[in-house]
Design an enzyme around this catalytic site. Sequence first.
Site, PDB file in Angstrom:
ATOM      1  N   GLN A 168       0.814  -1.210   0.000  1.00  8.89           N
ATOM      2  CA  GLN A 168       0.000   0.000   0.000  1.00  8.89           C
ATOM      3  C   GLN A 168       0.848   1.261   0.000  1.00  8.89           C
ATOM      4  OE1 GLN A 168      -2.783  -2.153   3.211  1.00  8.89           O
ATOM      5  NE2 GLN A 168      -3.312  -0.016   2.983  1.00  8.89           N
ATOM      6  N   PHE A 202      -6.134  -3.770   3.485  1.00 13.49           N
ATOM      7  CA  PHE A 202      -6.792  -3.434   4.753  1.00 13.49           C
ATOM      8  C   PHE A 202      -5.856  -2.811   5.786  1.00 13.49           C
ATOM      9  CE2 PHE A 202      -8.805  -7.453   3.164  1.00 13.49           C
ATOM     10  CZ  PHE A 202      -9.907  -6.850   2.592  1.00 13.49           C
ATOM     11  N   GLU A 252       0.553  -1.667   4.548  1.00 15.44           N
ATOM     12  CA  GLU A 252       1.008  -0.277   4.600  1.00 15.44           C
ATOM     13  C   GLU A 252       2.471  -0.207   5.012  1.00 15.44           C
ATOM     14  OE1 GLU A 252      -0.019   4.014   6.736  1.00 15.44           O
ATOM     15  OE2 GLU A 252      -1.523   2.421   6.746  1.00 15.44           O
ATOM     16  N   ARG A 283      -5.704   8.135  17.028  1.00 16.22           N
ATOM     17  CA  ARG A 283      -7.014   8.093  16.372  1.00 16.22           C
ATOM     18  C   ARG A 283      -8.051   7.423  17.267  1.00 16.22           C
ATOM     19  NH1 ARG A 283      -9.539   8.907  11.339  1.00 16.22           N
ATOM     20  NH2 ARG A 283      -7.648   9.704  10.340  1.00 16.22           N
ATOM     21  N   ARG A 291      -7.932  -1.301   8.813  1.00 12.28           N
ATOM     22  CA  ARG A 291      -9.100  -0.503   8.429  1.00 12.28           C
ATOM     23  C   ARG A 291      -9.758   0.177   9.644  1.00 12.28           C
ATOM     24  NH1 ARG A 291     -13.327  -3.238   4.239  1.00 12.28           N
ATOM     25  NH2 ARG A 291     -14.063  -1.329   3.218  1.00 12.28           N
ATOM     26  N   PHE A 295      -7.885   2.172  11.594  1.00  8.81           N
ATOM     27  CA  PHE A 295      -6.645   2.720  12.154  1.00  8.81           C
ATOM     28  C   PHE A 295      -6.778   3.172  13.605  1.00  8.81           C
ATOM     29  CE2 PHE A 295      -2.917   5.636  12.121  1.00  8.81           C
ATOM     30  CZ  PHE A 295      -2.015   4.849  11.455  1.00  8.81           C
ATOM     31  N   THR A 328      -3.695  11.803  10.169  1.00  7.06           N
ATOM     32  CA  THR A 328      -3.440  12.670  11.325  1.00  7.06           C
ATOM     33  C   THR A 328      -2.006  13.198  11.320  1.00  7.06           C
ATOM     34  OG1 THR A 328      -3.046  10.685  12.656  1.00  7.06           O
ATOM     35  CG2 THR A 328      -5.237  11.656  12.743  1.00  7.06           C
ATOM     36  N   ALA A 350      -6.066   5.621   5.397  1.00  3.17           N
ATOM     37  CA  ALA A 350      -6.831   6.717   5.998  1.00  3.17           C
ATOM     38  C   ALA A 350      -8.027   7.122   5.143  1.00  3.17           C
ATOM     39  CB  ALA A 350      -5.939   7.928   6.259  1.00  3.17           C
ATOM     40  N   GLU A 390     -12.983   3.359   5.184  1.00  3.98           N
ATOM     41  CA  GLU A 390     -12.959   2.976   6.594  1.00  3.98           C
ATOM     42  C   GLU A 390     -14.257   3.246   7.370  1.00  3.98           C
ATOM     43  OE1 GLU A 390      -8.476   3.492   8.159  1.00  3.98           O
ATOM     44  OE2 GLU A 390      -9.312   5.263   7.187  1.00  3.98           O
TER      45      GLU A 390
END
Length: 780
Positions: free
Chosen positions: A216, A247, A251, A329, A361, A363, A461, A530, A731
């Site tokens: 990702q 998902f 990442e 988050r 998903r 986060f 964020t 995100a 998400e």
Amino acid sequence: MRKLKEKIHPDTADKPTAKIANLRSSPHESAVRQVSGSARYVDDIPEPANLKHAAVGISAVASGIIKHINLDAVWASPGVIDVITSKDVPGHIDIGPVFKGDPVLADGEIKFHGQPIFAVLGHNVEVAKIAATLAIIEIEETPAILSVAVAKAAQSFVRPSQKMSQGDAAQGLKNAQHTAKGTLSIGGQEHLYIEGQVSMAIPEEEDRMFIYSSSQHPSEVQKLVAEVLNIKLNKVVVDMRRMGGGFGGKETQAAQWACIAALFAARKDCAVKLRLPRRQDMIVTGKRHPFENSFEVGFDDSGKISAAKIEVNGNCGHSPDLSDAIVDRAMFHVDNTYFLEHCHIDGHRLKTHQVSHTAYRGFGGPQGMIMAEAMIDKVARAIGKDPLSVRKLNLYGEHNGLTTPYGMQIEHDFSAAIIETLEKSSDYWSRRAAITTFNKNSPIIKKGLALTPVKFGISFTAKHLNQAGALVHVYTDGSIQANHGGTEMGQGLHTKVGQIVANEFGVSLNEVEITSTRTDKVPNTSPTAASSGTDLNGKAVQNACIIIKQRLAEFYAQLVGLRDQQVTFSNSAVHCGEHQLSWESLIHQAYYARVSLSASGFYKTPKLDYNRETGKGRPFFYFAYGAAATEVSVDTLTGEHKVDRVDILHDVGKSLNRGIDIGQIEGAFIQGMGWLTTEDLVWDEAGRLISNNLATYKIPAIGDTPAIFNVNLFDRPNEEDSIYHSKAVGEPPFMLAISVWCAMKDALSSLTNYTLDPQLETPATPERVMNAIASLEAQQ
């Protein structure tokens, strides 16, 4: 020329009422290829003639110091070409994505059970896998921290704790008419993407390295491969056409395997593929963070919340990875749609000897948001009201307040409108009455009903990640090729971006080709995460298209001698006054007139301003809203449950593609349902993951799909200047599944005539349901 520039200037904001062509339920751009099996994933790419295969040898303990590694048997195994440890890495050993702590191979210390210690290169997959089991490794075991409670007692953190506050929570709780406390254990979740972790590295001349990676975040793979090989980033190219699911699990977690493949490729000057077997993939890659949370809430006789104190404790595993932002988050979303006038929120990032948990998903948002619903349920049971009434009473709004605990003002709150609409369309109150009657007359099967909302902030964020680039080419036959920094993992990003390009130029979607995400076309990209893939990359692509359109419009206006007329692009033609020219002819003539038909686009999200030190500001561009009404049946003898009906109303702004958006909502809900009900991660006392295959880890199957599953879109354009005033959809709908958990609690609460709030930990497996029933019986 003034009107012309105003018409298509790159900075022109989208008009929410504008008629947008090409925005319909076009099928996924590679749907036919995926269904027919012709879509290429990394493992389907034609293999180079000299391709070799890598495998990793992993730790059998959770914590310890490596005393000695004997690889003689590994080297002697038939077909082995090369073996490496951390000592063979020419550049950086640590490949932590943000903070240090993630060695590409164990560097003297064992941090979790299953940590890769060495890697093997063989002539084929089986040779490498067999050889990887033959090492003799002497490890001096040290005490392992395997739970949040132990980590907290030992003050074991991967990053410093953070806090947010509004008003005076302590005084508010002291002055409250009633108070209640609660705790909740929230399980993690395995990503279980269909395509596992895989990379292929192909060495090229002069230290260059070409990487295919199921990632990702291709730019991060590029950076880490370069650092591990001790070369410049411009020597590494990463190509990513599509993933079979991500998902969040690809990442940061994809980079390690690309780095190992690249190390072998550079050492032996041959192409190398590393594909993890499913069981090993589950063992060595991070999960959704398990959390252990608690709250104390103050409220009055009506159920109005006056104060709250909330603590979230994330089990981060052995390293920071992305845990700082993930726990942030979780803290951002403990309010969900409810105004907390006096509140204090603590967020802790606990270090344990588990695999480093990572993006998933939502986060961290789901692990925070569920606490808001836990508080509402607790208050409702305490005062004897239906939870939906208490939810509506505490919503953000002029009657309560519009300031979040982190100081962001709620500007466009749709939660009340969505709840009211769904409340009617789902026949909530008549069904509530029928369910209450049913439960009184049914001794074994108990039904539950819950309607829960979602308010999810959209933006990274980390402010610097909210940027994107794109590259658009128009060829002389009128066909268009676009490249952007987002990655396609099945969510339909390339389809939506293709629609945007087609709409901007007024041509058929068939004229547009979206090419593989590549670091040599669009540099320094952010991860596709995100929920920002379309928001960021769609705007960047639009910007590139507008630049080209500006050039074409100026050329055509000059060609027809109407410089003061507006130029428009539609129906595969360009229009200026009474003049019209086909798209193909326009491009042909523009080429011969030496008009540039290529442009780079760029976009950065506006309005973001969050101060992490003070815990105040605006971390999100906007919020996406939604609500779900869920009905379940619970067997109180076995603890089994069934989701009978789900009604969803979700806010995607002005939908870019209704079919894809509805599909994303359905998939997110089912995945969230799995997180909260069946997907149980289990580690043994030695820290070994024992739910490491599909026989021991249960995801939802087709039979778990609700018999009645109604999904509708809340049709209202985004007030913010997002791409065509759409909203993110990846998400936010995941958290609609919290309604399943609340409905199960509602069913169990009927055992006490709705006077007690069940202590139902997640995932709510049959065992945990039976534990909750036993706890209720003990309290009566």
